[in-house]
Motif scaffolding. Structure first.
Motif, PDB file in Angstrom:
ATOM      1  N   LEU A  64       8.757 -23.393 -38.813  1.00 20.74           N
ATOM      2  CA  LEU A  64       9.758 -24.071 -39.635  1.00 20.74           C
ATOM      3  C   LEU A  64       9.502 -25.575 -39.688  1.00 20.74           C
ATOM      4  N   ALA A  65       9.221 -26.181 -38.538  1.00 14.82           N
ATOM      5  CA  ALA A  65       8.967 -27.620 -38.503  1.00 14.82           C
ATOM      6  C   ALA A  65       7.767 -27.984 -39.383  1.00 14.82           C
ATOM      7  N   ALA A  66       6.716 -27.178 -39.320  1.00 15.77           N
ATOM      8  CA  ALA A  66       5.532 -27.434 -40.141  1.00 15.77           C
ATOM      9  C   ALA A  66       5.847 -27.257 -41.621  1.00 15.77           C
ATOM     10  N   ALA A  67       6.650 -26.244 -41.963  1.00 16.69           N
ATOM     11  CA  ALA A  67       7.006 -26.005 -43.362  1.00 16.69           C
ATOM     12  C   ALA A  67       7.833 -27.148 -43.927  1.00 16.69           C
ATOM     13  N   ILE A  68       8.752 -27.647 -43.147  1.00 17.50           N
ATOM     14  CA  ILE A  68       9.569 -28.773 -43.599  1.00 17.50           C
ATOM     15  C   ILE A  68       8.705 -30.002 -43.826  1.00 17.50           C
ATOM     16  N   GLU A  69       7.762 -30.201 -42.932  1.00 19.46           N
ATOM     17  CA  GLU A  69       6.906 -31.390 -43.020  1.00 19.46           C
ATOM     18  C   GLU A  69       6.016 -31.358 -44.259  1.00 19.46           C
ATOM     19  N   THR A  70       5.665 -30.170 -44.747  1.00 17.35           N
ATOM     20  CA  THR A  70       4.697 -30.063 -45.847  1.00 17.35           C
ATOM     21  C   THR A  70       5.348 -29.720 -47.193  1.00 17.35           C
ATOM     22  N   THR A  71       6.663 -29.770 -47.287  1.00 18.34           N
ATOM     23  CA  THR A  71       7.345 -29.519 -48.556  1.00 18.34           C
ATOM     24  C   THR A  71       8.135 -30.750 -48.982  1.00 18.34           C
ATOM     25  N   ASP A  72       8.410 -30.839 -50.262  1.00 15.22           N
ATOM     26  CA  ASP A  72       9.125 -31.971 -50.845  1.00 15.22           C
ATOM     27  C   ASP A  72      10.576 -31.953 -50.370  1.00 15.22           C
ATOM     28  N   GLN A  73      10.940 -32.932 -49.586  1.00 16.06           N
ATOM     29  CA  GLN A  73      12.270 -32.942 -48.994  1.00 16.06           C
ATOM     30  C   GLN A  73      13.347 -33.512 -49.913  1.00 16.06           C
ATOM     31  N   SER A  74      12.976 -33.839 -51.145  1.00 13.61           N
ATOM     32  CA  SER A  74      13.990 -34.230 -52.117  1.00 13.61           C
ATOM     33  C   SER A  74      14.583 -33.006 -52.816  1.00 13.61           C
ATOM     34  N   ARG A  75      14.026 -31.834 -52.565  1.00 16.64           N
ATOM     35  CA  ARG A  75      14.492 -30.581 -53.144  1.00 16.64           C
ATOM     36  C   ARG A  75      15.000 -29.662 -52.038  1.00 16.64           C
ATOM     37  N   ALA A  76      15.808 -28.687 -52.446  1.00 19.10           N
ATOM     38  CA  ALA A  76      16.310 -27.702 -51.496  1.00 19.10           C
ATOM     39  C   ALA A  76      15.408 -26.472 -51.517  1.00 19.10           C
ATOM     40  N   TRP A  77      15.072 -25.975 -50.306  1.00 22.63           N
ATOM     41  CA  TRP A  77      14.167 -24.834 -50.166  1.00 22.63           C
ATOM     42  C   TRP A  77      14.797 -23.763 -49.286  1.00 22.63           C
ATOM     43  N   GLU A  78      14.313 -22.552 -49.491  1.00 25.23           N
ATOM     44  CA  GLU A  78      14.621 -21.491 -48.540  1.00 25.23           C
ATOM     45  C   GLU A  78      13.352 -21.196 -47.766  1.00 25.23           C
ATOM     46  N   TYR A  79      13.445 -21.314 -46.441  1.00 28.53           N
ATOM     47  CA  TYR A  79      12.313 -21.024 -45.556  1.00 28.53           C
ATOM     48  C   TYR A  79      12.601 -19.707 -44.843  1.00 28.53           C
ATOM     49  N   ASP A  80      11.757 -18.736 -45.076  1.00 23.48           N
ATOM     50  CA  ASP A  80      11.913 -17.438 -44.428  1.00 23.48           C
ATOM     51  C   ASP A  80      10.879 -17.327 -43.311  1.00 23.48           C
ATOM     52  N   VAL A  81      11.347 -17.486 -42.069  1.00 22.19           N
ATOM     53  CA  VAL A  81      10.442 -17.412 -40.910  1.00 22.19           C
ATOM     54  C   VAL A  81      10.708 -16.151 -40.088  1.00 22.19           C
ATOM     55  N   SER A  82      11.360 -15.174 -40.702  1.00 23.01           N
ATOM     56  CA  SER A  82      11.691 -13.950 -39.959  1.00 23.01           C
ATOM     57  C   SER A  82      10.431 -13.217 -39.492  1.00 23.01           C
ATOM     58  N   ALA A  83       9.349 -13.362 -40.270  1.00 18.92           N
ATOM     59  CA  ALA A  83       8.030 -12.883 -39.836  1.00 18.92           C
ATOM     60  C   ALA A  83       7.143 -14.117 -39.799  1.00 18.92           C
ATOM     61  N   PRO A  84       7.071 -14.807 -38.671  1.00 17.89           N
ATOM     62  CA  PRO A  84       6.477 -16.150 -38.643  1.00 17.89           C
ATOM     63  C   PRO A  84       5.013 -16.217 -39.072  1.00 17.89           C
ATOM     64  N   GLU A  85       4.275 -15.115 -38.973  1.00 13.64           N
ATOM     65  CA  GLU A  85       2.866 -15.144 -39.409  1.00 13.64           C
ATOM     66  C   GLU A  85       2.752 -15.159 -40.938  1.00 13.64           C
ATOM     67  N   THR A  86       3.825 -14.777 -41.636  1.00 15.50           N
ATOM     68  CA  THR A  86       3.788 -14.747 -43.101  1.00 15.50           C
ATOM     69  C   THR A  86       5.001 -15.528 -43.638  1.00 15.50           C
ATOM     70  N   LEU A  87       4.968 -16.817 -43.459  1.00 18.35           N
ATOM     71  CA  LEU A  87       6.035 -17.707 -43.926  1.00 18.35           C
ATOM     72  C   LEU A  87       6.226 -17.561 -45.434  1.00 18.35           C
ATOM     73  N   VAL A  88       7.479 -17.481 -45.856  1.00 14.49           N
ATOM     74  CA  VAL A  88       7.800 -17.438 -47.290  1.00 14.49           C
ATOM     75  C   VAL A  88       8.691 -18.657 -47.606  1.00 14.49           C
ATOM     76  N   VAL A  89       8.299 -19.424 -48.626  1.00  9.21           N
ATOM     77  CA  VAL A  89       9.054 -20.603 -49.039  1.00  9.21           C
ATOM     78  C   VAL A  89       9.453 -20.432 -50.501  1.00  9.21           C
ATOM     79  N   ARG A  90      10.742 -20.618 -50.802  1.00  8.37           N
ATOM     80  CA  ARG A  90      11.243 -20.460 -52.166  1.00  8.37           C
ATOM     81  C   ARG A  90      12.071 -21.690 -52.532  1.00  8.37           C
ATOM     82  N   ARG A  91      12.024 -22.035 -53.806  1.00  3.72           N
ATOM     83  CA  ARG A  91      12.904 -23.091 -54.309  1.00  3.72           C
ATOM     84  C   ARG A  91      14.325 -22.559 -54.440  1.00  3.72           C
ATOM     85  N   LEU A  92      15.296 -23.355 -54.099  1.00  6.00           N
ATOM     86  CA  LEU A  92      16.697 -22.969 -54.307  1.00  6.00           C
ATOM     87  C   LEU A  92      17.219 -23.606 -55.593  1.00  6.00           C
TER      88      LEU A  92
END
Length: 236
Positions: free
Chosen positions: A208-236
Protein backbone atom coordinates in the motif's frame (compact mmCIF):
# COMPACT_ATOMS: atom_id res chain seq x y z
CA UNK A 1 42.41 -46.89 67.88
CA UNK A 2 43.37 -43.60 69.52
CA UNK A 3 44.27 -42.08 66.09
CA UNK A 4 40.97 -43.33 64.62
CA UNK A 5 39.02 -41.93 67.59
CA UNK A 6 40.75 -38.55 67.27
CA UNK A 7 39.97 -38.42 63.53
CA UNK A 8 36.33 -39.33 64.12
CA UNK A 9 36.06 -36.74 66.86
CA UNK A 10 37.57 -34.05 64.60
CA UNK A 11 35.16 -34.95 61.77
CA UNK A 12 32.21 -34.67 64.14
CA UNK A 13 33.46 -31.31 65.36
CA UNK A 14 33.90 -30.03 61.80
CA UNK A 15 30.42 -31.21 60.81
CA UNK A 16 28.90 -29.71 63.95
CA UNK A 17 30.65 -26.39 63.30
CA UNK A 18 29.45 -26.34 59.68
CA UNK A 19 25.87 -27.07 60.69
CA UNK A 20 25.98 -24.40 63.38
CA UNK A 21 27.38 -21.86 60.91
CA UNK A 22 24.68 -22.68 58.37
CA UNK A 23 21.97 -22.34 60.99
CA UNK A 24 23.37 -18.98 62.09
CA UNK A 25 23.46 -17.74 58.48
CA UNK A 26 19.92 -18.90 57.76
CA UNK A 27 18.68 -17.47 61.01
CA UNK A 28 20.45 -14.18 60.36
CA UNK A 29 18.97 -13.88 56.88
CA UNK A 30 15.50 -14.70 58.19
CA UNK A 31 15.77 -12.13 60.97
CA UNK A 32 16.89 -9.42 58.54
CA UNK A 33 14.45 -10.18 55.72
CA UNK A 34 11.40 -10.72 57.89
CA UNK A 35 12.03 -7.90 60.34
CA UNK A 36 10.78 -4.28 60.18
CA UNK A 37 14.29 -3.38 59.04
CA UNK A 38 13.28 -4.70 55.58
CA UNK A 39 9.61 -3.67 55.56
CA UNK A 40 7.91 -1.84 52.68
CA UNK A 41 7.48 1.89 53.17
CA UNK A 42 7.79 3.27 49.61
CA UNK A 43 5.95 2.34 46.39
CA UNK A 44 7.37 3.87 43.21
CA UNK A 45 5.27 3.71 40.02
CA UNK A 46 7.00 4.17 36.65
CA UNK A 47 5.62 4.37 33.11
CA UNK A 48 2.27 6.10 33.57
CA UNK A 49 0.97 8.78 31.21
CA UNK A 50 -2.82 8.77 31.40
CA UNK A 51 -2.87 7.27 34.88
CA UNK A 52 -1.95 9.21 38.01
CA UNK A 53 1.18 7.51 39.38
CA UNK A 54 0.40 8.70 42.92
CA UNK A 55 -3.08 7.18 42.73
CA UNK A 56 -1.70 3.85 41.53
CA UNK A 57 0.90 3.87 44.31
CA UNK A 58 -1.80 4.76 46.84
CA UNK A 59 -3.82 1.69 45.87
CA UNK A 60 -1.01 -0.41 47.35
CA UNK A 61 -0.96 1.33 50.74
CA UNK A 62 -2.39 -1.79 52.33
CA UNK A 63 0.96 -3.52 51.78
CA UNK A 64 3.01 -0.89 53.62
CA UNK A 65 4.79 -2.29 56.65
CA UNK A 66 4.94 -5.80 55.18
CA UNK A 67 8.42 -7.37 55.11
CA UNK A 68 9.65 -7.34 51.51
CA UNK A 69 10.04 -11.11 51.51
CA UNK A 70 6.37 -11.54 52.41
CA UNK A 71 4.77 -9.20 49.86
CA UNK A 72 1.59 -10.74 48.48
CA UNK A 73 1.84 -10.80 44.66
CA UNK A 74 -1.77 -11.92 44.35
CA UNK A 75 -2.92 -9.04 46.55
CA UNK A 76 -0.89 -6.56 44.49
CA UNK A 77 -2.41 -7.95 41.29
CA UNK A 78 -5.92 -7.61 42.71
CA UNK A 79 -5.27 -4.03 43.81
CA UNK A 80 -3.91 -3.01 40.39
CA UNK A 81 -6.87 -4.66 38.65
CA UNK A 82 -8.86 -1.58 39.70
CA UNK A 83 -7.05 0.30 36.90
CA UNK A 84 -8.28 -0.98 33.52
CA UNK A 85 -5.77 1.23 31.73
CA UNK A 86 -2.94 -0.99 33.01
CA UNK A 87 -2.26 -3.51 30.24
CA UNK A 88 0.59 -5.18 32.12
CA UNK A 89 3.07 -4.48 34.89
CA UNK A 90 6.18 -5.83 36.56
CA UNK A 91 7.36 -5.41 40.14
CA UNK A 92 10.87 -5.11 41.54
CA UNK A 93 11.82 -5.19 45.21
CA UNK A 94 14.58 -2.70 46.02
CA UNK A 95 15.89 -3.24 49.57
CA UNK A 96 15.61 -2.03 52.18
CA UNK A 97 12.12 -0.47 51.83
CA UNK A 98 11.01 0.06 48.21
CA UNK A 99 8.73 -1.65 45.70
CA UNK A 100 9.04 -0.44 42.10
CA UNK A 101 6.01 -1.02 39.84
CA UNK A 102 6.69 -0.61 36.10
CA UNK A 103 3.42 -0.08 34.24
CA UNK A 104 2.60 -0.51 30.55
CA UNK A 105 -0.59 1.37 29.77
CA UNK A 106 -3.14 0.49 27.13
CA UNK A 107 -2.69 2.47 23.90
CA UNK A 108 -5.73 3.58 21.88
CA UNK A 109 -5.74 2.46 18.25
CA UNK A 110 -9.14 3.80 17.20
CA UNK A 111 -12.33 5.51 18.30
CA UNK A 112 -15.89 4.22 18.38
CA UNK A 113 -18.95 6.44 18.66
CA UNK A 114 -21.54 5.53 21.30
CA UNK A 115 -24.26 8.10 20.75
CA UNK A 116 -22.83 11.48 21.68
CA UNK A 117 -19.82 9.90 23.38
CA UNK A 118 -16.56 9.13 21.60
CA UNK A 119 -14.55 6.29 23.13
CA UNK A 120 -10.86 5.69 22.50
CA UNK A 121 -10.29 1.93 22.54
CA UNK A 122 -7.24 -0.31 22.44
CA UNK A 123 -6.79 -3.47 20.39
CA UNK A 124 -8.69 -5.53 22.99
CA UNK A 125 -11.66 -3.16 22.92
CA UNK A 126 -10.93 -1.72 26.37
CA UNK A 127 -11.99 1.92 26.68
CA UNK A 128 -8.89 3.99 27.30
CA UNK A 129 -10.61 7.35 27.44
CA UNK A 130 -13.96 9.04 26.68
CA UNK A 131 -13.78 12.37 24.88
CA UNK A 132 -16.38 14.82 23.54
CA UNK A 133 -15.10 14.65 19.97
CA UNK A 134 -12.87 12.51 17.81
CA UNK A 135 -9.17 13.40 18.05
CA UNK A 136 -7.30 14.10 14.82
CA UNK A 137 -5.23 11.21 13.47
CA UNK A 138 -7.23 8.45 15.19
CA UNK A 139 -9.21 6.06 12.92
CA UNK A 140 -12.95 5.70 13.40
CA UNK A 141 -14.34 2.17 13.53
CA UNK A 142 -17.65 2.11 11.65
CA UNK A 143 -20.69 1.37 13.85
CA UNK A 144 -21.28 -1.95 12.06
CA UNK A 145 -17.86 -3.16 13.25
CA UNK A 146 -17.78 -1.52 16.70
CA UNK A 147 -19.01 -4.49 18.77
CA UNK A 148 -15.83 -5.38 20.65
CA UNK A 149 -16.94 -9.01 21.00
CA UNK A 150 -17.37 -9.52 17.25
CA UNK A 151 -15.04 -11.09 14.69
CA UNK A 152 -15.34 -7.88 12.68
CA UNK A 153 -13.86 -5.79 15.50
CA UNK A 154 -11.13 -8.38 16.04
CA UNK A 155 -10.13 -8.18 12.36
CA UNK A 156 -10.26 -4.38 12.26
CA UNK A 157 -8.13 -4.16 15.41
CA UNK A 158 -5.58 -6.62 14.00
CA UNK A 159 -5.23 -4.55 10.82
CA UNK A 160 -4.87 -1.25 12.68
CA UNK A 161 -2.25 -2.77 14.98
CA UNK A 162 -0.26 -4.03 11.98
CA UNK A 163 -0.31 -0.72 10.11
CA UNK A 164 2.75 1.53 10.50
CA UNK A 165 1.98 4.59 12.59
CA UNK A 166 2.15 7.00 9.63
CA UNK A 167 -0.38 4.98 7.61
CA UNK A 168 -2.66 4.37 10.60
CA UNK A 169 -2.82 8.12 11.23
CA UNK A 170 -4.21 8.56 7.68
CA UNK A 171 -7.03 6.03 8.11
CA UNK A 172 -10.38 7.82 8.26
CA UNK A 173 -13.09 5.17 8.69
CA UNK A 174 -12.41 1.42 8.86
CA UNK A 175 -15.02 -1.30 8.60
CA UNK A 176 -15.54 -5.05 8.31
CA UNK A 177 -18.51 -7.41 8.39
CA UNK A 178 -16.51 -10.65 8.54
CA UNK A 179 -12.96 -11.74 9.26
CA UNK A 180 -12.00 -11.39 5.59
CA UNK A 181 -13.42 -8.10 4.29
CA UNK A 182 -11.65 -5.27 6.11
CA UNK A 183 -11.69 -2.00 4.17
CA UNK A 184 -11.03 1.62 5.02
CA UNK A 185 -11.10 5.12 3.62
CA UNK A 186 -8.20 7.53 3.99
CA UNK A 187 -8.04 11.21 4.79
CA UNK A 188 -6.78 13.67 2.22
CA UNK A 189 -7.73 12.73 -1.34
CA UNK A 190 -10.29 10.19 -0.11
CA UNK A 191 -8.61 6.96 -1.13
CA UNK A 192 -10.35 3.66 -0.44
CA UNK A 193 -8.36 0.57 0.55
CA UNK A 194 -9.62 -2.99 0.19
CA UNK A 195 -7.58 -4.92 2.72
CA UNK A 196 -9.27 -8.30 3.04
CA UNK A 197 -8.25 -10.39 6.05
CA UNK A 198 -5.70 -9.42 8.69
CA UNK A 199 -3.32 -12.09 7.41
CA UNK A 200 -0.05 -10.89 5.84
CA UNK A 201 -0.77 -7.37 7.01
CA UNK A 202 2.90 -6.40 7.14
CA UNK A 203 3.31 -7.20 3.41
CA UNK A 204 0.04 -5.47 2.55
CA UNK A 205 1.19 -2.34 4.39
CA UNK A 206 4.40 -2.24 2.34
CA UNK A 207 2.49 -2.74 -0.92
CA UNK A 208 0.00 0.00 0.00
CA UNK A 209 2.76 2.46 0.91
CA UNK A 210 4.50 1.81 -2.42
CA UNK A 211 1.23 2.18 -4.35
CA UNK A 212 0.46 5.50 -2.71
CA UNK A 213 3.95 6.76 -3.45
CA UNK A 214 3.68 5.92 -7.18
CA UNK A 215 0.17 7.25 -7.90
CA UNK A 216 -1.11 10.79 -8.41
CA UNK A 217 -2.17 11.96 -4.98
CA UNK A 218 -4.33 14.76 -6.35
CA UNK A 219 -6.87 12.09 -7.35
CA UNK A 220 -8.80 9.53 -5.33
CA UNK A 221 -7.89 5.86 -5.86
CA UNK A 222 -9.02 2.48 -4.71
CA UNK A 223 -6.10 0.27 -3.69
CA UNK A 224 -6.93 -3.41 -3.46
CA UNK A 225 -4.19 -5.17 -1.48
CA UNK A 226 -6.28 -8.16 -0.43
CA UNK A 227 -3.96 -10.29 -2.57
CA UNK A 228 -0.72 -8.34 -2.09
CA UNK A 229 1.18 -10.08 -4.92
CA UNK A 230 -1.42 -8.80 -7.42
CA UNK A 231 -2.13 -5.20 -6.41
CA UNK A 232 -5.16 -3.67 -8.15
CA UNK A 233 -5.46 0.14 -8.43
CA UNK A 234 -8.64 1.83 -9.71
CA UNK A 235 -9.68 5.43 -10.15
CA UNK A 236 -12.59 6.52 -7.98
Amino acid sequence: MRRFTRRSRRRRQVVAAAVATSLLLVGGVAVVTLSPLMALDTVQVIGTERLDAAEVAGSLDGHLGTPLALLDETGIRDDLAAFPLIRSYTTEVVPPHTLVVRVIERVPIAVVERGAVVELVDAAGVVVERVPERPEGIPLIAPASADVDSLAFESVAAVLTALPADLRARVDVITASTRDDVAFSMTGAGHRVVWGSAERSALKARVLAAAIETTDQSRAWEYDVSAPETLVVRRL
